[in-house]
Design a protein around this motif. Structure first.
Motif, PDB file in Angstrom:
ATOM      1  N   VAL A  16       9.802   0.259  11.300  1.00 27.17           N
ATOM      2  CA  VAL A  16       9.923   0.283   9.855  1.00 27.17           C
ATOM      3  C   VAL A  16       9.916  -1.553   9.300  1.00 27.17           C
ATOM      4  O   VAL A  16      10.107  -2.272  10.433  1.00 27.17           O
ATOM      5  CB  VAL A  16      11.394   0.617   9.308  1.00 27.17           C
ATOM      6  CG1 VAL A  16      11.503   0.420   8.043  1.00 27.17           C
ATOM      7  CG2 VAL A  16      10.935   2.194   9.928  1.00 27.17           C
ATOM      8  N   ARG A  17       8.744  -1.669   8.075  1.00 29.82           N
ATOM      9  CA  ARG A  17       8.965  -3.291   7.775  1.00 29.82           C
ATOM     10  C   ARG A  17       9.349  -3.342   6.451  1.00 29.82           C
ATOM     11  O   ARG A  17       8.998  -2.097   5.626  1.00 29.82           O
ATOM     12  CB  ARG A  17       7.180  -3.891   7.902  1.00 29.82           C
ATOM     13  CG  ARG A  17       7.339  -3.858   9.774  1.00 29.82           C
ATOM     14  CD  ARG A  17       5.797  -4.414   9.724  1.00 29.82           C
ATOM     15  NE  ARG A  17       5.285  -3.914  10.914  1.00 29.82           N
ATOM     16  CZ  ARG A  17       5.323  -4.891  12.124  1.00 29.82           C
ATOM     17  NH1 ARG A  17       6.298  -5.713  12.201  1.00 29.82           N
ATOM     18  NH2 ARG A  17       4.554  -4.810  13.598  1.00 29.82           N
ATOM     19  N   LEU A  18       9.449  -4.438   6.402  1.00 29.59           N
ATOM     20  CA  LEU A  18      10.153  -4.678   4.537  1.00 29.59           C
ATOM     21  C   LEU A  18       8.972  -5.685   4.609  1.00 29.59           C
ATOM     22  O   LEU A  18       9.183  -6.873   4.481  1.00 29.59           O
ATOM     23  CB  LEU A  18      11.740  -5.228   4.889  1.00 29.59           C
ATOM     24  CG  LEU A  18      12.865  -3.840   5.016  1.00 29.59           C
ATOM     25  CD1 LEU A  18      14.492  -4.407   4.937  1.00 29.59           C
ATOM     26  CD2 LEU A  18      12.685  -2.448   3.841  1.00 29.59           C
ATOM     27  N   PRO A  31       9.810  -0.743   1.207  1.00 28.42           N
ATOM     28  CA  PRO A  31       9.087  -0.893   2.873  1.00 28.42           C
ATOM     29  C   PRO A  31       8.516   0.319   2.944  1.00 28.42           C
ATOM     30  O   PRO A  31       7.926   0.566   2.696  1.00 28.42           O
ATOM     31  CB  PRO A  31      11.040   0.367   2.943  1.00 28.42           C
ATOM     32  CG  PRO A  31      11.451   0.882   1.286  1.00 28.42           C
ATOM     33  CD  PRO A  31      10.144  -0.289   0.817  1.00 28.42           C
ATOM     34  N   HIS A  32       7.813   0.389   4.362  1.00 27.99           N
ATOM     35  CA  HIS A  32       6.826   0.541   4.656  1.00 27.99           C
ATOM     36  C   HIS A  32       7.053   0.951   6.675  1.00 27.99           C
ATOM     37  O   HIS A  32       7.444   0.642   7.290  1.00 27.99           O
ATOM     38  CB  HIS A  32       5.462   0.120   4.477  1.00 27.99           C
ATOM     39  CG  HIS A  32       5.104  -0.610   5.134  1.00 27.99           C
ATOM     40  ND1 HIS A  32       5.386  -2.232   5.156  1.00 27.99           N
ATOM     41  CD2 HIS A  32       4.022  -0.464   6.088  1.00 27.99           C
ATOM     42  CE1 HIS A  32       4.747  -3.340   6.030  1.00 27.99           C
ATOM     43  NE2 HIS A  32       4.163  -2.491   6.580  1.00 27.99           N
TER      44      HIS A  32
END
Length: 202
Positions: A16-18, A31-32
């Motif tokens: 998960v990256r922001l 977020p994705h």
């Protein structure tokens, strides 16, 4: 991905990256997930035909769980907590599927009115049962006119007003709703034949 359809339960493993949008003074983060694998946890059946491990599936189970909930709720518990721990499980125990949007609607309204009952339960011909929830300490007598208004506006012939401890049930008989409800406590529900008229398959 082609590995699942709407309603399937899946386990996605990934990172998960922001990503920051906007300025440092007023940041917004989107977020994705970079998915590495997707595992389907069920068969091809849609979710509305599956039972959740924590779902209340019958009245006896509901009464056991609700008694515990009532005894542990603080006096100042908010209405939202009453709904989550006492009223939604009651609706499920009557056979209504909260995951099916054609069957159970929360805070439902229509273009002809601004009124929003807590729960509208739909049968084949439209609104069938309206359930209005209040905080556990609320006197139900003072709120009966609100439920009766909902029943008239939405054309439902069955209604329940509850604070999780007491249940006031209105059933349309003949050409009008009764002036006085059937009043039950939580402990009296197990022997109440009137509940059959509130069930999904009634």
């Amino acid at each position: 991905t082609g590995q699942a359809i709407s309603g399937n339960r899946v386990r996605v493993t990934g990172v998960v990256r922001l990503e920051q949008q906007g300025t440092n003074q007023d940041p917004v983060f989107d977020p994705h997930m970079m998915a590495g694998s997707i595992e389907r946890l069920d068969d091809e059946q849609p979710i509305e035909h599956q039972s959740s491990p924590n779902a209340v599936t019958d009245l006896e189970t509901y009464l056991d769980l609700a008694s515990t909930a009532v005894s542990t709720l603080p006096d100042d518990a908010r209405e939202e907590e009453t709904k989550a721990k006492l009223v939604t499980p009651f609706v499920e125990a009557l056979g209504w599927n909260k995951f099916n949007g054609t069957e159970v609607r929360l805070e439902y309204t229509e273009s002809k009115t601004n009124q929003r009952p807590d729960y509208v339960l739909f049968g084949p011909d439209g609104p069938a049962v309206i359930v209005e929830a209040k905080q556990t300490g609320t006197s139900l007598e003072s709120k009966e006119s609100q439920l009766l208004d909902y029943l008239r506006v939405f054309g439902a012939d069955r209604g329940v007003l509850t604070n999780g401890k007491k249940f006031h049930i209105f059933i349309h008989t003949g050409d009008r709703l009764p002036k006085k409800p059937i009043e039950l406590t939580l402990d009296e529900l197990s022997d109440a034949s009137i509940l059959h008229q509130l069930r999904r398959d009634a």
